[in-house]
Design a protein around this motif. Structure first.
Motif, PDB file in Angstrom:
ATOM      1  N   LEU A 110     -11.759 -47.737  20.695  1.00  0.00           N
ATOM      2  CA  LEU A 110     -11.345 -46.348  20.913  1.00  0.00           C
ATOM      3  C   LEU A 110     -11.397 -46.049  22.406  1.00  0.00           C
ATOM      4  CD1 LEU A 110     -13.514 -44.790  18.080  1.00  0.00           C
ATOM      5  CD2 LEU A 110     -11.052 -45.182  18.012  1.00  0.00           C
ATOM      6  N   THR A 111     -10.513 -45.159  22.842  1.00  0.00           N
ATOM      7  CA  THR A 111     -10.522 -44.827  24.259  1.00  0.00           C
ATOM      8  C   THR A 111     -11.024 -43.402  24.426  1.00  0.00           C
ATOM      9  OG1 THR A 111      -8.211 -44.252  23.962  1.00  0.00           O
ATOM     10  CG2 THR A 111      -8.666 -46.380  24.971  1.00  0.00           C
ATOM     11  N   GLU A 112     -11.794 -43.179  25.485  1.00  0.00           N
ATOM     12  CA  GLU A 112     -12.285 -41.822  25.736  1.00  0.00           C
ATOM     13  C   GLU A 112     -11.201 -41.083  26.497  1.00  0.00           C
ATOM     14  OE1 GLU A 112     -16.002 -41.419  27.833  1.00  0.00           O
ATOM     15  OE2 GLU A 112     -16.461 -39.653  26.611  1.00  0.00           O
ATOM     16  N   CYS A 167      -8.314 -42.686  18.609  1.00  0.00           N
ATOM     17  CA  CYS A 167      -7.625 -43.870  18.070  1.00  0.00           C
ATOM     18  C   CYS A 167      -6.131 -43.571  17.999  1.00  0.00           C
ATOM     19  CB  CYS A 167      -8.134 -44.240  16.675  1.00  0.00           C
ATOM     20  SG  CYS A 167      -7.114 -45.545  15.913  1.00  0.00           S
ATOM     21  N   PRO A 168      -5.334 -44.268  18.800  1.00  0.00           N
ATOM     22  CA  PRO A 168      -3.891 -43.987  18.794  1.00  0.00           C
ATOM     23  C   PRO A 168      -3.204 -44.360  17.483  1.00  0.00           C
ATOM     24  CG  PRO A 168      -4.382 -45.855  20.247  1.00  0.00           C
ATOM     25  CD  PRO A 168      -5.694 -45.306  19.788  1.00  0.00           C
ATOM     26  N   ARG A 169      -3.779 -45.281  16.736  1.00  0.00           N
ATOM     27  CA  ARG A 169      -3.130 -45.663  15.468  1.00  0.00           C
ATOM     28  C   ARG A 169      -3.372 -44.622  14.392  1.00  0.00           C
ATOM     29  NH1 ARG A 169      -1.316 -51.246  16.119  1.00  0.00           N
ATOM     30  NH2 ARG A 169       0.089 -50.461  14.515  1.00  0.00           N
ATOM     31  N   CYS A 170      -4.574 -44.001  14.416  1.00  0.00           N
ATOM     32  CA  CYS A 170      -4.854 -42.899  13.486  1.00  0.00           C
ATOM     33  C   CYS A 170      -4.261 -41.601  14.039  1.00  0.00           C
ATOM     34  CB  CYS A 170      -6.348 -42.653  13.323  1.00  0.00           C
ATOM     35  SG  CYS A 170      -7.260 -43.914  12.456  1.00  0.00           S
ATOM     36  N   ALA A 171      -3.908 -41.596  15.324  1.00  0.00           N
ATOM     37  CA  ALA A 171      -3.535 -40.377  16.036  1.00  0.00           C
ATOM     38  C   ALA A 171      -4.619 -39.327  15.826  1.00  0.00           C
ATOM     39  CB  ALA A 171      -2.171 -39.859  15.585  1.00  0.00           C
ATOM     40  N   ASP A 172      -5.857 -39.725  16.094  1.00  0.00           N
ATOM     41  CA  ASP A 172      -6.977 -38.852  15.745  1.00  0.00           C
ATOM     42  C   ASP A 172      -8.136 -39.047  16.727  1.00  0.00           C
ATOM     43  OD1 ASP A 172      -8.551 -37.132  14.284  1.00  0.00           O
ATOM     44  OD2 ASP A 172      -9.198 -38.666  12.851  1.00  0.00           O
ATOM     45  N   PHE A 173      -8.695 -37.914  17.188  1.00  0.00           N
ATOM     46  CA  PHE A 173      -9.970 -37.973  17.905  1.00  0.00           C
ATOM     47  C   PHE A 173     -11.051 -38.131  16.849  1.00  0.00           C
ATOM     48  CE2 PHE A 173      -7.647 -35.878  21.399  1.00  0.00           C
ATOM     49  CZ  PHE A 173      -8.181 -36.563  22.486  1.00  0.00           C
TER      50      PHE A 173
END
Ligand code: MSP
Length: 511
Positions: A150-152, A125-131
């Motif tokens: 979410l993007t893989e 998730c780019p907004r959380c900056a978290d896998f």
């Protein structure tokens, strides 16, 4: 005794909303209360300016990340005085002094053998900056917080050996059961650890908006590691190039909300252990302020503008409302209607009127001169007596119960109001005017108790509504700011009447 309290540092990818103000006010209430107890307090807040959340927002706005960050950091810097937060320093992670210290710490983590190169694949998730881990992925591969898909992604980058800290973290949780509060949050964090820890990536190859890794400058540091370290780096330079404050204030007490629990309760202590730095004193995890039952957030676009509320009602009313309406630690809904109801019934009537009435009576009956006196059991004794106010208040604060602490004070506000009605000073004044010496003495006693009660309540309220408290303490001729015992001042001072502290809401302007 030192007391170091922090807020999360806020992403500069938009304007501040009431959710941010809430954490800031919470930390400020703690800081102000501990100053009143004579402790050596340091209060830090600031902005988190690197990484994907900011670089993406900058791109969308057609600006360079630096320019974008400078612009939006201003909004958060303005929020601090607007809510009347008494922070000692404001850190920006783009500060070169922060960057230098982050690199030093990460180099230590590297040299201690806790990073290695590898490949990572996962849902991001780019907004959380978290896998996200499996249990964190919502239905339809969406982020449960931001509700975006979410993007893989796969990346070759540097990894932090988080898995090496499973045992040390379990030990930390076992040895210090209240290092994460409230308890249900601690259990959440602990079950995350018990579910098994995977190593986490500490760098990003495809991003250049961040802190370069000192041993591989082609990669920038994962924004969360850069951000968490603010709590540590700030103490090194907050004193404007004079003393390094780390020895004086470390370890910190962090105030955060539940969205960033994992980073603070799992990654952060592990990172500190890897660098050989003492772990934090504690984490307090508060809930969300909700509007229409949804978390306020920039991405969902339902944030309430704190500046607008403050402009209309003042910072004190906002501070009071947030901690009165929503039990600290829980999620809770706020609304303009709820705000106005609390303002009218509690701030304007219960407290504002009490203050105005007491001061006006001393002026009318004694020309503003407060008679000498002693505590009257009718108002000092239990239940909810003024005598037990400081001890109950300190207990509530020591359990981080900011709403319970406010209720401890409010029970005394109500008690003092009842005392006014029961002792009916206006009747005593009438009888005294008719030559009744006993009534005159009784009036002296009542007026003393009212002023003294108002004084100790006002002092207790100062972390919550500091501006109004200043006005009132000035009218009460009170030079001290420390918490006071009921009866510790004997009278003899001159007080003066004040304009209403919380004037009626103009119906034309009401929402
Ligand atoms: N930059 C990271 C934090 C790094 S800390 C080393 C970040 N920033 S944020 O701008 O998204 O702020 C998140 C924090 O703001 C939450 O943890 C919480 O403290 C506060 N809140 C944001 N919205 C909130 C509510 N609706 N209600 C209560 N607090 C809220 O995450």
């Amino acid at each position: 005794m030192s007391y170091y309290v922090t807020t999360p540092i806020f992403y500069v990818n938009g304007e501040p909303h009431l959710g941010h103000a809430y954490s800031l006010i919470a930390a400020d209430i703690f800081a102000r209360h501990h100053r009143q107890r004579g402790e050596d307090v340091f209060f830090l807040t600031g902005t988190d300016e690197h990484g994907e959340p900011v670089s993406q927002a900058a791109e969308k706005a057609g600006m360079a990340p630096r320019q974008f960050a400078d612009l939006h950091a201003k909004g958060f810097q303005a929020l601090v005085p607007a809510v009347n937060a008494s922070n000692d320093f404001f850190i920006r992670t783009t500060d070169p002094r922060h960057i230098k210290r982050v690199q030093e710490v990460m180099q230590r983590v590297h040299d201690n053998g806790y990073v290695y190169e590898g490949e990572y694949i996962g849902f991001y998730c780019p907004r959380c900056a978290d896998f996200k881990t499996e249990s964190e992925i919502g239905p339809g591969h969406r982020c449960p917080i931001h509700e975006i898909e979410l993007t893989e992604e796969a990346e070759t980058n540097w990894f932090f050996r988080l898995s090496a800290f499973e045992e040390p973290l379990r030990r930390l949780y076992a040895e210090r059961p209240d290092w994460v509060l409230p308890e249900f949050r601690r259990n959440e964090a602990l079950s995350f650890i018990e579910g098994g820890l995977r190593d986490v990536s500490v760098s990003r190859a495809r991003l250049d908006w961040g802190v370069p890794l000192p041993w591989d400058p082609d990669q920038v540091m994962y924004v969360w590691f850069d951000a968490l370290l603010n709590y540590y780096t700030a103490l090194g330079f907050a004193d404007a190039g004079r003393a390094d404050l780390t020895g004086r204030f470390w370890p910190p007490r962090h105030i955060i909300a539940k969205d960033i629990l994992k980073f603070h309760a799992v990654y952060w202590p592990a990172l500190l252990m890897a660098a050989g730095i003492e772990t934090p004193h504690s984490l307090y995890i508060h809930g969300y302020l909700l509007m229409d039952d949804k978390k306020m957030s920039k991405s969902l676009g339902n944030g309430l503008d704190p500046f607008a509320v403050i402009e209309r009602f003042g910072a004190d009313s906002l501070r009071f409302y947030c901690f009165r309406e929503v039990s600290f630690g829980q999620d809770g809904s706020i609304s303009p209607v709820g705000f106005e109801a609390r303002y009218e019934t509690e701030l304007a009537n219960d407290f504002g009127n009490l203050a105005s009435r007491v001061l006006a009576m001393v002026e009318r009956y004694r020309d503003g001169f407060v008679p000498d006196g002693r505590p009257d059991p009718a108002v000092s004794e239990a239940p909810d007596g003024l005598a037990s106010l400081p001890s109950e208040l300190i207990d509530a604060f020591d359990n981080s119960e900011l709403s319970a602490a406010l209720e401890v004070i409010w029970r005394r506000v109500r008690r003092l109001n009842r005392y006014v009605e029961e002792s009916a000073p206006w009747q005593l004044a009438k009888a005294a005017d008719g030559g009744d010496a006993a009534a005159r003495a009784a009036l002296d006693r009542v007026l003393y108790n009212l002023v003294e009660g108002l004084r100790v309540i006002t002092l207790a309220l100062s972390p919550y509504i500091p501006q109004s408290v200043e006005t009132l303490l000035d009218a009460l001729a009170e030079p001290d700011r420390a918490l006071a015992e009921f009866g510790s001042r004997s009278g003899g001072q001159m007080v003066r009447r004040i304009a209403p502290l919380f004037p009626k809401i103009d119906p034309d302007k009401a929402a």
